[in-house]
Design a protein around this motif. Structure first.
Motif, PDB file in Angstrom:
ATOM      1  N   ALA A 157       0.756  -1.276   0.033  1.00 19.98           N
ATOM      2  CA  ALA A 157       0.111  -0.105  -0.012  1.00 19.98           C
ATOM      3  C   ALA A 157       0.772   1.407  -0.108  1.00 19.98           C
ATOM      4  O   ALA A 157       0.575   2.218  -0.599  1.00 19.98           O
ATOM      5  CB  ALA A 157      -0.808   0.062   1.134  1.00 19.98           C
ATOM      6  N   HIS A 158       1.991   1.233   0.734  1.00 23.85           N
ATOM      7  CA  HIS A 158       2.836   2.276   0.698  1.00 23.85           C
ATOM      8  C   HIS A 158       3.691   2.675  -0.733  1.00 23.85           C
ATOM      9  O   HIS A 158       3.637   3.812  -1.070  1.00 23.85           O
ATOM     10  CB  HIS A 158       4.064   1.988   1.832  1.00 23.85           C
ATOM     11  N   ILE A 159       3.971   1.624  -1.269  1.00 25.95           N
ATOM     12  CA  ILE A 159       4.722   1.577  -2.547  1.00 25.95           C
ATOM     13  C   ILE A 159       3.873   2.230  -3.458  1.00 25.95           C
ATOM     14  O   ILE A 159       4.018   2.994  -4.357  1.00 25.95           O
ATOM     15  CB  ILE A 159       5.349   0.503  -2.815  1.00 25.95           C
ATOM     16  N   GLY A 160       2.650   1.477  -3.808  1.00 28.45           N
ATOM     17  CA  GLY A 160       1.566   1.859  -4.745  1.00 28.45           C
ATOM     18  C   GLY A 160       2.239   1.758  -6.156  1.00 28.45           C
ATOM     19  O   GLY A 160       2.775   0.477  -6.428  1.00 28.45           O
ATOM     20  N   ILE A 161       2.205   2.626  -6.967  1.00 31.10           N
ATOM     21  CA  ILE A 161       2.848   2.682  -8.245  1.00 31.10           C
ATOM     22  C   ILE A 161       4.138   3.454  -8.403  1.00 31.10           C
ATOM     23  O   ILE A 161       4.629   3.523  -9.320  1.00 31.10           O
ATOM     24  CB  ILE A 161       1.778   3.102  -9.390  1.00 31.10           C
ATOM     25  N   GLY A 162       4.536   3.830  -7.132  1.00 34.27           N
ATOM     26  CA  GLY A 162       5.959   4.236  -7.157  1.00 34.27           C
ATOM     27  C   GLY A 162       5.913   6.022  -7.305  1.00 34.27           C
ATOM     28  O   GLY A 162       6.947   6.405  -7.479  1.00 34.27           O
ATOM     29  N   THR A 163       4.668   6.491  -7.199  1.00 34.44           N
ATOM     30  CA  THR A 163       4.675   8.039  -7.534  1.00 34.44           C
ATOM     31  C   THR A 163       5.772   8.849  -6.800  1.00 34.44           C
ATOM     32  O   THR A 163       6.387   9.697  -7.308  1.00 34.44           O
ATOM     33  CB  THR A 163       3.190   8.387  -7.679  1.00 34.44           C
ATOM     34  N   PRO A 164       5.785   8.643  -5.451  1.00 33.40           N
ATOM     35  CA  PRO A 164       6.666   9.532  -4.850  1.00 33.40           C
ATOM     36  C   PRO A 164       8.269   9.538  -5.225  1.00 33.40           C
ATOM     37  O   PRO A 164       8.864  10.733  -5.017  1.00 33.40           O
ATOM     38  CB  PRO A 164       6.757   9.010  -3.335  1.00 33.40           C
ATOM     39  N   TRP A 165       8.519   8.406  -5.822  1.00 39.79           N
ATOM     40  CA  TRP A 165      10.012   8.256  -5.935  1.00 39.79           C
ATOM     41  C   TRP A 165      10.027   8.216  -7.721  1.00 39.79           C
ATOM     42  O   TRP A 165      11.114   8.034  -8.197  1.00 39.79           O
ATOM     43  CB  TRP A 165      10.410   6.954  -5.570  1.00 39.79           C
ATOM     44  N   ASP A 166       8.974   8.843  -8.413  1.00 39.42           N
ATOM     45  CA  ASP A 166       9.118   9.003  -9.752  1.00 39.42           C
ATOM     46  C   ASP A 166       9.218   7.756 -10.405  1.00 39.42           C
ATOM     47  O   ASP A 166       9.914   7.575 -11.505  1.00 39.42           O
ATOM     48  CB  ASP A 166      10.150  10.021 -10.251  1.00 39.42           C
ATOM     49  N   PHE A 167       8.454   6.601 -10.062  1.00 40.07           N
ATOM     50  CA  PHE A 167       8.555   5.314 -10.715  1.00 40.07           C
ATOM     51  C   PHE A 167       7.424   4.794 -11.182  1.00 40.07           C
ATOM     52  O   PHE A 167       7.135   3.849 -11.941  1.00 40.07           O
ATOM     53  CB  PHE A 167       8.895   4.253  -9.573  1.00 40.07           C
ATOM     54  N   ASP A 168       6.400   5.763 -11.387  1.00 43.82           N
ATOM     55  CA  ASP A 168       5.071   5.800 -12.266  1.00 43.82           C
ATOM     56  C   ASP A 168       5.462   5.928 -13.656  1.00 43.82           C
ATOM     57  O   ASP A 168       4.984   7.140 -14.071  1.00 43.82           O
ATOM     58  CB  ASP A 168       4.051   6.505 -11.497  1.00 43.82           C
ATOM     59  N   ARG A 169       5.902   4.947 -14.232  1.00 44.77           N
ATOM     60  CA  ARG A 169       6.366   5.210 -15.781  1.00 44.77           C
ATOM     61  C   ARG A 169       6.066   3.846 -16.587  1.00 44.77           C
ATOM     62  O   ARG A 169       5.957   2.919 -16.111  1.00 44.77           O
ATOM     63  CB  ARG A 169       7.912   5.625 -15.833  1.00 44.77           C
ATOM     64  N   VAL A 170       6.028   4.384 -17.972  1.00 47.90           N
ATOM     65  CA  VAL A 170       5.650   2.879 -18.906  1.00 47.90           C
ATOM     66  C   VAL A 170       6.633   2.280 -18.824  1.00 47.90           C
ATOM     67  O   VAL A 170       6.670   0.927 -18.904  1.00 47.90           O
ATOM     68  CB  VAL A 170       5.015   3.582 -20.221  1.00 47.90           C
ATOM     69  N   HIS A 171       7.975   2.616 -19.220  1.00 50.42           N
ATOM     70  CA  HIS A 171       9.114   1.691 -19.281  1.00 50.42           C
ATOM     71  C   HIS A 171      10.015   1.709 -18.106  1.00 50.42           C
ATOM     72  O   HIS A 171      10.559   2.612 -17.781  1.00 50.42           O
ATOM     73  CB  HIS A 171       9.964   2.273 -20.352  1.00 50.42           C
ATOM     74  N   GLY A 172       9.862   0.548 -17.353  1.00 49.40           N
ATOM     75  CA  GLY A 172      10.548   0.325 -16.354  1.00 49.40           C
ATOM     76  C   GLY A 172       9.671   0.844 -14.963  1.00 49.40           C
ATOM     77  O   GLY A 172       8.515   0.157 -14.888  1.00 49.40           O
ATOM     78  N   GLY A 173      10.004   1.632 -14.059  1.00 55.40           N
ATOM     79  CA  GLY A 173       9.138   1.777 -12.705  1.00 55.40           C
ATOM     80  C   GLY A 173       9.343   0.837 -11.796  1.00 55.40           C
ATOM     81  O   GLY A 173      10.526   0.173 -11.667  1.00 55.40           O
ATOM     82  N   VAL A 174       8.425   0.549 -10.924  1.00 51.35           N
ATOM     83  CA  VAL A 174       8.608  -0.357  -9.800  1.00 51.35           C
ATOM     84  C   VAL A 174       7.769  -1.542  -9.959  1.00 51.35           C
ATOM     85  O   VAL A 174       6.414  -1.228 -10.159  1.00 51.35           O
ATOM     86  CB  VAL A 174       8.287   0.530  -8.490  1.00 51.35           C
ATOM     87  N   ALA A 175       8.207  -2.499  -9.462  1.00 50.01           N
ATOM     88  CA  ALA A 175       7.198  -3.670  -9.391  1.00 50.01           C
ATOM     89  C   ALA A 175       7.281  -4.698  -8.078  1.00 50.01           C
ATOM     90  O   ALA A 175       8.666  -4.860  -7.691  1.00 50.01           O
ATOM     91  CB  ALA A 175       7.619  -4.694 -10.517  1.00 50.01           C
ATOM     92  N   THR A 176       6.342  -4.986  -7.621  1.00 51.89           N
ATOM     93  CA  THR A 176       6.271  -5.777  -6.403  1.00 51.89           C
ATOM     94  C   THR A 176       6.517  -7.443  -6.503  1.00 51.89           C
ATOM     95  O   THR A 176       5.548  -7.531  -7.592  1.00 51.89           O
ATOM     96  CB  THR A 176       5.163  -5.668  -5.126  1.00 51.89           C
ATOM     97  N   LEU A 177       7.530  -7.870  -6.116  1.00 47.24           N
ATOM     98  CA  LEU A 177       7.799  -9.458  -6.571  1.00 47.24           C
ATOM     99  C   LEU A 177       7.532 -10.229  -5.739  1.00 47.24           C
ATOM    100  O   LEU A 177       8.523 -10.604  -4.934  1.00 47.24           O
ATOM    101  CB  LEU A 177       8.984  -9.524  -7.509  1.00 47.24           C
ATOM    102  N   PRO A 178       6.307 -10.800  -4.993  1.00 51.48           N
ATOM    103  CA  PRO A 178       6.266 -11.741  -4.140  1.00 51.48           C
ATOM    104  C   PRO A 178       6.481 -13.208  -4.891  1.00 51.48           C
ATOM    105  O   PRO A 178       6.578 -13.187  -6.025  1.00 51.48           O
ATOM    106  CB  PRO A 178       4.839 -11.755  -3.881  1.00 51.48           C
ATOM    107  N   PRO A 179       6.600 -14.233  -3.956  1.00 55.33           N
ATOM    108  CA  PRO A 179       6.907 -15.617  -4.399  1.00 55.33           C
ATOM    109  C   PRO A 179       5.396 -16.054  -5.181  1.00 55.33           C
ATOM    110  O   PRO A 179       4.569 -15.565  -4.955  1.00 55.33           O
ATOM    111  CB  PRO A 179       6.935 -16.569  -3.297  1.00 55.33           C
ATOM    112  N   TYR A 180       5.741 -16.905  -6.290  1.00 53.61           N
ATOM    113  CA  TYR A 180       4.377 -16.849  -7.422  1.00 53.61           C
ATOM    114  C   TYR A 180       4.586 -18.639  -7.607  1.00 53.61           C
ATOM    115  O   TYR A 180       5.759 -19.075  -7.726  1.00 53.61           O
ATOM    116  CB  TYR A 180       4.457 -16.186  -8.287  1.00 53.61           C
ATOM    117  N   MET A 181       3.646 -19.158  -8.078  1.00 56.10           N
ATOM    118  CA  MET A 181       3.304 -20.505  -8.707  1.00 56.10           C
ATOM    119  C   MET A 181       3.671 -20.390 -10.183  1.00 56.10           C
ATOM    120  O   MET A 181       3.447 -19.415 -10.810  1.00 56.10           O
ATOM    121  CB  MET A 181       2.100 -20.871  -8.532  1.00 56.10           C
TER     122      MET A 181
END
Length: 381
Positions: free
Chosen positions: A68-92
């Motif tokens: 919830a804190h990170i969201g789409i990364g707007t405060p850190w200028d990560f809300d962008r089309v190419h790159g940005g921020v991704a949360t990566l939990p373990p997955y199947m």
């Protein structure tokens, strides 16, 4: 996706069990810090300020607050089309799935994410340290040294060296050996848990490590020793600024007191390397006519009628009349009523301390869990 020169991967799934109540409801990197931030804000802001625009955040333990804190990364200028921020939990996957088994395994399980950007270099960070660093300088050192891996180190007192992974280097800064928490350290160069790898080399060792059934899948215990054994060039990058691992209640409290030191090296208020965060819009703080503030940090939405000495209060805190708070941390939306004495304590979110109370003995750190009501001593009598 477009090729990236360097992608950052932040290890943010740790429970931080030594922080006790502070991590009961959230992962360690999500723990509030410094009046308005969360611990992970330092790594994220360092990336932003260093011009890194692609960041993967590896989550696992109780990630809801962090997500919830990170969201789409707007405060850190990560809300962008190419790159940005991704949360990566373990997955199947089609062959199953599993929790991250160690720091190296966490990166290994996300090689597909890295492959999408085909980076030249990968920066691996811990999301639970307090520091400011320009990663561009570290990358330049890595490239100029023609290294396969570069490890950030900080000089620590010899008496504390056995608490860290210690790098033994030659006069050119090339790492010759690595010791994990040695009883008799040969060096005082402690690993900061910050690595830059040439990506192709990193991928090779992660795949080999995943195939080793006896491996603990850890950078410090497996990847780094394996690379050294095979003669890969690994260099140390010396860092001389403020750095704090806030992995215990004591170190967490100490880091806050460091912020209040007149000659502190944290430089939280410096405009040339800002720490960004996601915050709720609140009114300005109100300081009552008889309030007294001494060497303290007061954030938005606070109402202060009492006395604050060497303390930090988070947004929305109320401090009543004739109340004295010293050497303490009061977190968001807590209410401290009239005639209360609080000393060397950490009061978590949404706590109500009723009037005529005393918390903390001034020696040991007292911690009051979130959403608690501390009844008036007058009522208990």
């Amino acid at each position: 996706m477009a090729k990236k020169n360097m992608v950052a991967m932040i290890l943010a799934g740790g429970q931080g069990s030594r922080l006790g109540l502070l991590t009961k409801q959230m992962a360690k990197p999500a723990v509030p810090f410094g009046g308005k931030y969360r611990i992970i804000d330092f790594a994220l802001s360092n990336c932003c300020n260093s011009g890194i625009d692609t960041v993967g955040i590896l989550t696992q333990y109780k990630p809801q607050v962090l997500n919830a804190h990170i969201g789409i990364g707007t405060p850190w200028d990560f809300d962008r089309v190419h790159g940005g921020v991704a949360t990566l939990p373990p997955y199947m996957t089609e062959v199953g799935g599993d929790w991250y088994k160690g720091t190296a395994n966490a990166i290994y399980q996300n090689l597909d994410f890295l492959e999408g950007y085909n980076p030249g270099y990968v920066l691996i960070l811990s999301g639970d340290h307090i520091y400011k660093m320009d990663y561009r300088k570290m990358l330049k050192h890595h490239i100029d040294s023609e290294a396969d891996a570069t490890i950030a180190v900080i000089d620590v007192p010899l008496s504390e060296a056995s608490r860290f992974g210690i790098m033994n280097t030659n006069e050119d800064g090339v790492i010759e050996s690595f010791e994990e928490k040695p009883a008799n350290p040969k060096s005082t160069l402690a690993s900061m848990g910050i690595y830059i790898f040439t990506y192709d080399k990193l991928k090779k060792y992660l795949i080999a490590d995943a195939e080793d059934k006896d491996s603990q899948n850890d950078f410090g215990k497996n990847i780094i020793p394996s690379m050294l054994k095979n003669g890969e060039k690994m260099v140390a990058y010396s860092f001389s600024g403020y750095w704090k691992d806030v992995g215990t209640v004591d170190s967490y409290w100490e880091a806050h007191m460091d912020l209040l030191s007149p000659d502190n090296d944290v430089e939280l208020f410096a405009n040339d390397w800002k720490i960004y965060t996601s915050t709720e819009a609140r009114p300005s703080q109100y300081i009552g006519p008889d309030a007294k503030l001494e060497n303290s940090i007061v954030t938005e939405g606070c109402v202060i009628y009492g006395q604050l000495i060497n303390s930090i209060v988070f947004p929305g805190v109320y401090v009543g009349k004739n109340t004295r708070i010293e050497n303490s941390i009061i977190m968001e939306n807590s209410v401290i009523e009239d005639n209360v004495i609080i000393s060397k304590s950490i009061i978590l979110e949404n706590v109500k301390v009723e009037a005529h109370n005393a918390i903390g003995n001034g020696k040991d750190i007292a911690v009051i869990d979130s959403n608690k009501v501390v009844l008036s001593q007058a009522k208990m009598d």
